[in-house]
Design a protein around this motif. Structure first.
Motif, mmCIF file in Angstrom:
data_model
loop_
_atom_site.group_PDB
_atom_site.id
_atom_site.type_symbol
_atom_site.label_atom_id
_atom_site.label_comp_id
_atom_site.label_asym_id
_atom_site.label_seq_id
_atom_site.Cartn_x
_atom_site.Cartn_y
_atom_site.Cartn_z
ATOM 1 N N TYR A 140 0.878 -1.138 0.042
ATOM 2 C CA TYR A 140 -0.071 0.038 -0.034
ATOM 3 C C TYR A 140 0.843 1.273 0.018
ATOM 4 C CZ TYR A 140 -3.638 -3.095 1.889
ATOM 5 O OH TYR A 140 -4.894 -3.823 1.955
ATOM 6 N N SER A 167 -3.632 3.680 -1.761
ATOM 7 C CA SER A 167 -3.579 2.948 -3.353
ATOM 8 C C SER A 167 -3.051 1.707 -2.850
ATOM 9 C CB SER A 167 -3.206 3.615 -4.435
ATOM 10 O OG SER A 167 -1.684 3.504 -4.331
ATOM 11 N N ASN A 168 -3.150 0.739 -3.700
ATOM 12 C CA ASN A 168 -2.441 -0.560 -3.849
ATOM 13 C C ASN A 168 -0.844 -0.222 -4.264
ATOM 14 O OD1 ASN A 168 -4.404 -1.986 -2.861
ATOM 15 N ND2 ASN A 168 -4.945 -2.754 -4.956
ATOM 16 N N THR A 172 -3.321 1.208 -8.299
ATOM 17 C CA THR A 172 -4.640 0.759 -8.448
ATOM 18 C C THR A 172 -5.557 0.945 -7.119
ATOM 19 O OG1 THR A 172 -4.436 -1.633 -7.815
ATOM 20 C CG2 THR A 172 -4.462 -1.067 -10.214
ATOM 21 N N LYS A 173 -6.952 1.084 -7.302
ATOM 22 C CA LYS A 173 -7.643 1.153 -6.111
ATOM 23 C C LYS A 173 -7.222 2.371 -5.123
ATOM 24 C CE LYS A 173 -9.521 -3.289 -6.041
ATOM 25 N NZ LYS A 173 -9.865 -4.426 -5.153
ATOM 26 N N ARG A 175 -8.149 5.718 -3.488
ATOM 27 C CA ARG A 175 -9.450 6.171 -2.858
ATOM 28 C C ARG A 175 -9.126 7.054 -1.735
ATOM 29 N NH1 ARG A 175 -11.806 1.971 1.145
ATOM 30 N NH2 ARG A 175 -9.976 0.490 1.538
ATOM 31 N N GLU A 226 -7.856 -5.495 1.278
ATOM 32 C CA GLU A 226 -7.699 -4.170 0.381
ATOM 33 C C GLU A 226 -8.994 -3.412 0.210
ATOM 34 O OE1 GLU A 226 -7.358 -5.921 -4.208
ATOM 35 O OE2 GLU A 226 -5.779 -5.610 -3.199
ATOM 36 N N ASN A 227 -10.321 -4.187 0.351
ATOM 37 C CA ASN A 227 -11.661 -3.681 -0.120
ATOM 38 C C ASN A 227 -12.349 -3.372 1.254
ATOM 39 O OD1 ASN A 227 -11.370 -4.185 -3.018
ATOM 40 N ND2 ASN A 227 -11.742 -6.489 -2.540
#
Length: 236
Positions: A140, A167-168, A172-173, A175, A226-227
């Motif tokens: 992360y 983020s990763n 990605t992702k 937020r 991660e979610n």
């Protein structure tokens, strides 16, 4: 003598006002959009940075900005042009700091670059959570970001509210974690719990400024998934 005393009080009061913190919440979106249209910016990149023990390169992206301001000259309107570059940064083993508008990620086995975001924002810092990576092999980055012109001066800068993003490892992702229109106060990782904790402050009395009368909010994020969603908790 009384005249000089009053003059001294006036000067002190004026100086105190001039040195005040401009980090405020002001709702004036119409004026903000007008000022931003008068600026022209172009993306520029710095040389890539390898994040040690990972398979990724980081390409810091900044803006070359041409600012146009109206000026009067012989009763006619003209534009005064100034320019500045925002790719000014420092980096250590895990952290990149500076004034960035975006970041691009590249796998060592590929020539393809992936943008972190398509939004207009300022990234003040990004930190690789190496201890989390070592513990559960999940990568992360945590970001300190300015994403809104909260004081309505037509600029995204250090006078606007700070927000927390994640983020990763591969970008990605990306937020936002902290709530809108709240100032990020502090954050930390508790590696034993594998959680990210942070707190923010809300302008609860709606006076446009942050002070001791405003409300602190407390949150955590579970880094095992991660979610996972941000959870607000209430220690007081």
């Amino acid at each position: 003598m009384k005249y000089y005393f009053l003059l001294f009080i006036f000067i002190i009061s004026f100086t105190a006002c001039s040195n005040s913190d401009n980090r405020k919440v002001v709702d004036n979106s119409e004026n903000t959009s007008k000022k931003q249209k008068e600026d022209t910016s172009y993306e520029i990149a710095d040389l890539p940075i390898h994040i040690d023990s990972t398979a990724y390169l980081i390409h810091p992206i900044g803006n070359y900005v041409i600012r146009r301001g109206r000026t009067k000259y012989f009763d006619s309107e003209d534009y005064e042009v100034n320019s500045s570059s925002s790719v000014s940064m420092n980096h250590s083993k895990n952290k990149i700091t500076g004034d960035l508008s975006n970041v691009k990620f590249q796998h060592l086995d590929s020539n393809k670059l992936k943008s972190l975001t398509d939004k207009t924002l300022r990234i003040n810092s990004m930190l690789f959570l190496r201890d989390v990576y070592k513990k559960n092999n999940k990568g992360y980055f945590v970001y300190n970001v300015i994403d809104a012109d909260t004081n309505s001066d037509g600029k995204l800068n250090y006078n606007d509210l700070r927000s927390l993003y994640i983020s990763n490892l591969n970008g990605t992702k990306f937020r936002k974690l902290s709530p809108n229109r709240q100032e990020l106060n502090a954050w930390k990782i508790i590696i034993e719990a594998n959680k990210l904790y942070f707190k923010s402050i809300e302008d609860s009395d709606k006076n446009g400024e942050f002070n001791k009368k405003d409300k602190l909010h407390y949150f955590y994020l579970d880094l095992d998934n991660e979610n996972s969603k941000v959870i607000e908790y209430y220690p007081i």
